[in-house]
Motif scaffolding. Sequence first.
Motif, PDB file in Angstrom:
ATOM      1  N   LEU A  15       0.818  -1.212   0.000  1.00 32.55           N
ATOM      2  CA  LEU A  15       0.000   0.000   0.000  1.00 32.55           C
ATOM      3  C   LEU A  15       0.848   1.257   0.000  1.00 32.55           C
ATOM      4  O   LEU A  15       0.332   2.358  -0.201  1.00 32.55           O
ATOM      5  CB  LEU A  15      -0.929   0.007   1.221  1.00 32.55           C
ATOM      6  N   GLY A  16       2.138   1.097   0.214  1.00 36.36           N
ATOM      7  CA  GLY A  16       3.043   2.237   0.260  1.00 36.36           C
ATOM      8  C   GLY A  16       3.043   3.040  -1.023  1.00 36.36           C
ATOM      9  O   GLY A  16       2.976   2.500  -2.123  1.00 36.36           O
ATOM     10  N   GLY A  17       3.132   4.364  -0.853  1.00 39.31           N
ATOM     11  CA  GLY A  17       3.189   5.264  -1.990  1.00 39.31           C
ATOM     12  C   GLY A  17       1.851   5.815  -2.402  1.00 39.31           C
ATOM     13  O   GLY A  17       1.785   6.801  -3.163  1.00 39.31           O
ATOM     14  N   VAL A  31       2.879  -1.969   5.197  1.00 38.85           N
ATOM     15  CA  VAL A  31       1.631  -2.730   5.186  1.00 38.85           C
ATOM     16  C   VAL A  31       1.375  -3.240   3.769  1.00 38.85           C
ATOM     17  O   VAL A  31       1.336  -2.483   2.814  1.00 38.85           O
ATOM     18  CB  VAL A  31       0.446  -1.886   5.726  1.00 38.85           C
ATOM     19  N   LEU A  32       1.247  -4.567   3.681  1.00 40.16           N
ATOM     20  CA  LEU A  32       1.104  -5.237   2.391  1.00 40.16           C
ATOM     21  C   LEU A  32      -0.122  -6.138   2.403  1.00 40.16           C
ATOM     22  O   LEU A  32      -0.621  -6.517   3.468  1.00 40.16           O
ATOM     23  CB  LEU A  32       2.352  -6.067   2.073  1.00 40.16           C
ATOM     24  N   ARG A  33      -0.587  -6.498   1.214  1.00 31.75           N
ATOM     25  CA  ARG A  33      -1.741  -7.377   1.057  1.00 31.75           C
ATOM     26  C   ARG A  33      -1.432  -8.417  -0.009  1.00 31.75           C
ATOM     27  O   ARG A  33      -0.584  -8.195  -0.881  1.00 31.75           O
ATOM     28  CB  ARG A  33      -2.981  -6.580   0.664  1.00 31.75           C
ATOM     29  N   SER A  34      -2.131  -9.553   0.055  1.00 28.12           N
ATOM     30  CA  SER A  34      -1.874 -10.605  -0.930  1.00 28.12           C
ATOM     31  C   SER A  34      -2.992 -11.638  -0.895  1.00 28.12           C
ATOM     32  O   SER A  34      -3.923 -11.554  -0.094  1.00 28.12           O
ATOM     33  CB  SER A  34      -0.542 -11.307  -0.638  1.00 28.12           C
ATOM     34  N   ALA A  35      -2.858 -12.638  -1.765  1.00 26.38           N
ATOM     35  CA  ALA A  35      -3.663 -13.849  -1.678  1.00 26.38           C
ATOM     36  C   ALA A  35      -2.991 -14.795  -0.680  1.00 26.38           C
ATOM     37  O   ALA A  35      -1.985 -14.446  -0.046  1.00 26.38           O
ATOM     38  CB  ALA A  35      -3.778 -14.501  -3.056  1.00 26.38           C
TER      39      ALA A  35
END
Length: 266
Positions: A15-17, A31-35
């Motif tokens: 989500l950065g940027g 903070v990141l997201r994924s399957a």
Amino acid sequence: MPAIPAASVANLRDLGGLPLGDGRAVRAGRVLRSAQLDRLDPEEPVVAGLGIRTVVDLRTERERSERPDRLPAGARALVADVLSDHLAGSGLPPAARLKTLLADPALAEEHLGGGRVREAFARTYRTFVSGDSARASYRALLGELGTPGAGPLLFHCSAGKDRTGWAATVVLSLLGADEETVRDEYLAVNPAVRQAFAPMIEGFTTQGGDPQLALDLIGVLPEYLDAALDEVAVRHGSMEAYVREGLGVPDEVTALIRERLTVTAA
């Protein structure tokens, strides 16, 4: 927002940027997201380089048992089952059944044809806001993000689009992202999800299945997000009130989240 090109993790995004109000942006690498992470290779350079320290798993018990996560080196897991008190009566199949439905157009039409798939998703998205297990799960996620000194965190469900999409919407809204940014981020998963399910969609339509039904089932639509946002508005009036009253996240935790996850835009 482009996906991080990891071979062993689908739909991996930072989500950065992303732009926020007042000349700020989301801090990169926090903070990141994924399957799901059932095929994750901890030694893959792009994955190892993220330094993930906490993985928040939003899946059901069945999903976790059928496809258990493989964690990045040094990471700990936190289970936050969003749908534990809802899935059985939702009319919406768990992600684990997508392959079964896409392999049988008649079965898919029987259960989800005639617009029922969109109705089922709308109900489920409203439950993301009002359901007891959902509120506990998203409260736990925000609590982790508001922990002083915490390292990079990744949250995920199975396909990384619905439960994960609402989590990203809550975080971005709390940080001050405008509606266009929130919606663009939410919809950005569609190309990756459609690519991942492309062989199944092709097989489904070749057997006479409705291509729109397949896309409604495996992708995300603006109206799905609208249902959750409307539930927030009706029940709480604003996202901040939803986080404070609906999720029970104290204002001091919200302040820490904003401090940790925002930076002055370059």
